[in-house]
Design a protein around this motif. Structure first.
Motif, PDB file in Angstrom:
ATOM      1  N   THR A  94       0.977  -1.317  -0.089  1.00  0.00           N
ATOM      2  CA  THR A  94       0.006  -0.098  -0.089  1.00  0.00           C
ATOM      3  C   THR A  94       0.898   1.224  -0.235  1.00  0.00           C
ATOM      4  O   THR A  94       1.938   1.249   0.479  1.00  0.00           O
ATOM      5  CB  THR A  94      -0.922   0.049   1.319  1.00  0.00           C
ATOM      6  OG1 THR A  94       0.032  -0.129   2.427  1.00  0.00           O
ATOM      7  CG2 THR A  94      -2.023  -1.143   1.321  1.00  0.00           C
ATOM      8  N   ALA A 108       1.013  -6.530   2.637  1.00  0.00           N
ATOM      9  CA  ALA A 108      -0.154  -6.682   3.120  1.00  0.00           C
ATOM     10  C   ALA A 108      -0.471  -7.501   4.251  1.00  0.00           C
ATOM     11  O   ALA A 108       0.240  -8.027   5.168  1.00  0.00           O
ATOM     12  CB  ALA A 108      -0.570  -8.017   1.943  1.00  0.00           C
ATOM     13  N   ASP A 109      -1.957  -7.102   4.740  1.00  0.00           N
ATOM     14  CA  ASP A 109      -2.177  -7.647   6.160  1.00  0.00           C
ATOM     15  C   ASP A 109      -2.348  -9.251   5.988  1.00  0.00           C
ATOM     16  O   ASP A 109      -3.604  -9.428   5.989  1.00  0.00           O
ATOM     17  CB  ASP A 109      -3.266  -7.005   6.673  1.00  0.00           C
ATOM     18  CG  ASP A 109      -3.681  -7.403   8.128  1.00  0.00           C
ATOM     19  OD1 ASP A 109      -2.776  -7.769   9.021  1.00  0.00           O
ATOM     20  OD2 ASP A 109      -4.965  -7.100   8.699  1.00  0.00           O
ATOM     21  N   VAL A 110      -1.426 -10.074   6.042  1.00  0.00           N
ATOM     22  CA  VAL A 110      -1.962 -11.733   5.884  1.00  0.00           C
ATOM     23  C   VAL A 110      -0.869 -12.409   7.139  1.00  0.00           C
ATOM     24  O   VAL A 110       0.078 -12.073   7.270  1.00  0.00           O
ATOM     25  CB  VAL A 110      -1.236 -12.081   4.571  1.00  0.00           C
ATOM     26  CG1 VAL A 110      -1.634 -13.566   4.379  1.00  0.00           C
ATOM     27  CG2 VAL A 110      -1.889 -11.254   3.415  1.00  0.00           C
ATOM     28  N   HIS A 111      -1.668 -13.273   7.699  1.00  0.00           N
ATOM     29  CA  HIS A 111      -1.178 -14.062   8.690  1.00  0.00           C
ATOM     30  C   HIS A 111      -1.306 -15.415   8.383  1.00  0.00           C
ATOM     31  O   HIS A 111      -2.531 -15.878   8.066  1.00  0.00           O
ATOM     32  CB  HIS A 111      -2.024 -13.654   9.912  1.00  0.00           C
ATOM     33  CG  HIS A 111      -1.619 -12.221  10.229  1.00  0.00           C
ATOM     34  ND1 HIS A 111      -0.620 -11.532  10.661  1.00  0.00           N
ATOM     35  CD2 HIS A 111      -2.809 -11.176   9.965  1.00  0.00           C
ATOM     36  CE1 HIS A 111      -0.789 -10.290  10.868  1.00  0.00           C
ATOM     37  NE2 HIS A 111      -2.245  -9.940  10.502  1.00  0.00           N
ATOM     38  N   ASN A 113      -2.427 -19.083   9.234  1.00  0.00           N
ATOM     39  CA  ASN A 113      -3.599 -19.740  10.250  1.00  0.00           C
ATOM     40  C   ASN A 113      -2.935 -20.996  10.627  1.00  0.00           C
ATOM     41  O   ASN A 113      -2.840 -21.543  11.796  1.00  0.00           O
ATOM     42  CB  ASN A 113      -4.883 -20.128   9.351  1.00  0.00           C
ATOM     43  CG  ASN A 113      -5.776 -18.931   9.278  1.00  0.00           C
ATOM     44  OD1 ASN A 113      -6.025 -18.141  10.098  1.00  0.00           O
ATOM     45  ND2 ASN A 113      -6.740 -19.128   8.295  1.00  0.00           N
ATOM     46  N   ARG A 128      -4.763 -15.981   6.169  1.00  0.00           N
ATOM     47  CA  ARG A 128      -5.609 -15.163   6.385  1.00  0.00           C
ATOM     48  C   ARG A 128      -5.410 -13.692   6.167  1.00  0.00           C
ATOM     49  O   ARG A 128      -4.660 -12.909   6.652  1.00  0.00           O
ATOM     50  CB  ARG A 128      -6.257 -15.338   8.007  1.00  0.00           C
ATOM     51  CG  ARG A 128      -7.346 -14.414   8.324  1.00  0.00           C
ATOM     52  CD  ARG A 128      -8.684 -14.677   7.859  1.00  0.00           C
ATOM     53  NE  ARG A 128      -8.908 -16.109   8.682  1.00  0.00           N
ATOM     54  CZ  ARG A 128      -9.988 -16.918   7.969  1.00  0.00           C
ATOM     55  NH1 ARG A 128     -10.975 -16.334   7.252  1.00  0.00           N
ATOM     56  NH2 ARG A 128     -10.188 -18.233   8.532  1.00  0.00           N
ATOM     57  N   ALA A 129      -6.050 -13.043   5.054  1.00  0.00           N
ATOM     58  CA  ALA A 129      -5.902 -12.095   4.592  1.00  0.00           C
ATOM     59  C   ALA A 129      -6.596 -10.961   5.377  1.00  0.00           C
ATOM     60  O   ALA A 129      -8.127 -11.393   5.587  1.00  0.00           O
ATOM     61  CB  ALA A 129      -6.120 -11.778   3.218  1.00  0.00           C
ATOM     62  N   GLY A 130      -6.304 -10.101   5.617  1.00  0.00           N
ATOM     63  CA  GLY A 130      -7.056  -8.788   6.193  1.00  0.00           C
ATOM     64  C   GLY A 130      -8.547  -8.446   5.370  1.00  0.00           C
ATOM     65  O   GLY A 130      -8.279  -8.199   4.467  1.00  0.00           O
ATOM     66  N   GLY A 131      -9.585  -8.448   5.675  1.00  0.00           N
ATOM     67  CA  GLY A 131     -10.918  -8.299   5.203  1.00  0.00           C
ATOM     68  C   GLY A 131     -11.450  -9.466   4.336  1.00  0.00           C
ATOM     69  O   GLY A 131     -12.435  -9.198   4.020  1.00  0.00           O
ATOM     70  N   GLN A 132     -11.004 -10.482   4.685  1.00  0.00           N
ATOM     71  CA  GLN A 132     -11.410 -11.703   3.774  1.00  0.00           C
ATOM     72  C   GLN A 132     -11.977 -12.570   5.071  1.00  0.00           C
ATOM     73  O   GLN A 132     -11.321 -12.787   5.950  1.00  0.00           O
ATOM     74  CB  GLN A 132     -10.184 -12.363   3.254  1.00  0.00           C
ATOM     75  CG  GLN A 132      -9.484 -11.357   1.887  1.00  0.00           C
ATOM     76  CD  GLN A 132     -10.542 -11.490   0.809  1.00  0.00           C
ATOM     77  OE1 GLN A 132     -11.414 -12.336   0.619  1.00  0.00           O
ATOM     78  NE2 GLN A 132     -10.450 -10.340   0.262  1.00  0.00           N
ATOM     79  N   THR A 133     -13.016 -13.274   4.465  1.00  0.00           N
ATOM     80  CA  THR A 133     -13.498 -14.024   5.491  1.00  0.00           C
ATOM     81  C   THR A 133     -13.052 -15.691   5.475  1.00  0.00           C
ATOM     82  O   THR A 133     -12.996 -16.474   6.222  1.00  0.00           O
ATOM     83  CB  THR A 133     -15.273 -14.293   5.343  1.00  0.00           C
ATOM     84  OG1 THR A 133     -15.386 -14.578   3.894  1.00  0.00           O
ATOM     85  CG2 THR A 133     -16.059 -12.975   5.769  1.00  0.00           C
TER      86      THR A 133
END
Length: 165
Positions: A94, A108-111, A113, A128-133
């Motif tokens: 960003t 990116a905001d990715v963690h 799982n 798990r990406a930020g904003g994704q279910t």
């Protein structure tokens, strides 16, 4: 024993290298850690499957084989152009708006799982990406002594958004 520890740690090191390459915008490292043609083919299959799983329209006529191959061709061209190391880096970083103090781009905001061996030569990862279910899933395979990403499963909302472009 040390060989066993190194073997178990190796895919985690590769996963760390992937994350570092994303953070530092290192396209050459991404190129070496991902089998891009295989990943693109998997995403093409998923986009085509998504199109066939959509509810039937009010008419009973289905898309003729020529129409289905035409749609796959369009999706294929789009995926070939957009699923690249450079495009991934552009999507993962960003930029700071001009009116804010300058600083380095943020990854990116990715963690992670979970991550585990599915077989001696296959390693699965759920991100798990930020904003994704739904999670993004990766499959890494051990080939010629190196772990490489061979398959990526994107959440349906990401596939649907990508198939519209």
């Amino acid at each position: 024993m040390s060989v066993g520890v190194a073997y178990v740690a190796y895919p985690y090191v590769t996963l760390y290298r992937l994350g570092s390459a994303l953070q530092s915008a290192d396209a050459s490292t991404l190129e070496s850690l991902v089998d891009w043609p295989a990943v693109r083919e998997g995403i093409k299959e998923d986009v085509c499957d998504l199109g066939t799983e959509t509810p039937a329209s009010t008419t009973t006529a289905s898309l003729p084989p020529f129409g289905a191959s035409f749609v796959r061709g369009i999706a294929s061209n789009s995926i070939d152009k957009s699923v690249t190391p450079q495009a991934l880096l552009a999507a993962a970083t960003t930029t700071v708006p001009a009116n804010q103090p300058t600083r380095a781009p943020r990854g990116a905001d990715v963690h992670v799982n979970w991550a585990f061996f599915d077989s001696p030569t296959t390693f699965l990862v759920s991100l798990r990406a930020g904003g994704q279910t739904d999670p993004i899933k990766l499959e890494m395979d051990l080939q010629n002594g190196a772990w490489r990403v061979q398959r990526v499963w994107l959440p349906p909302e990401m596939l649907a958004a990508g198939s519209r472009t």
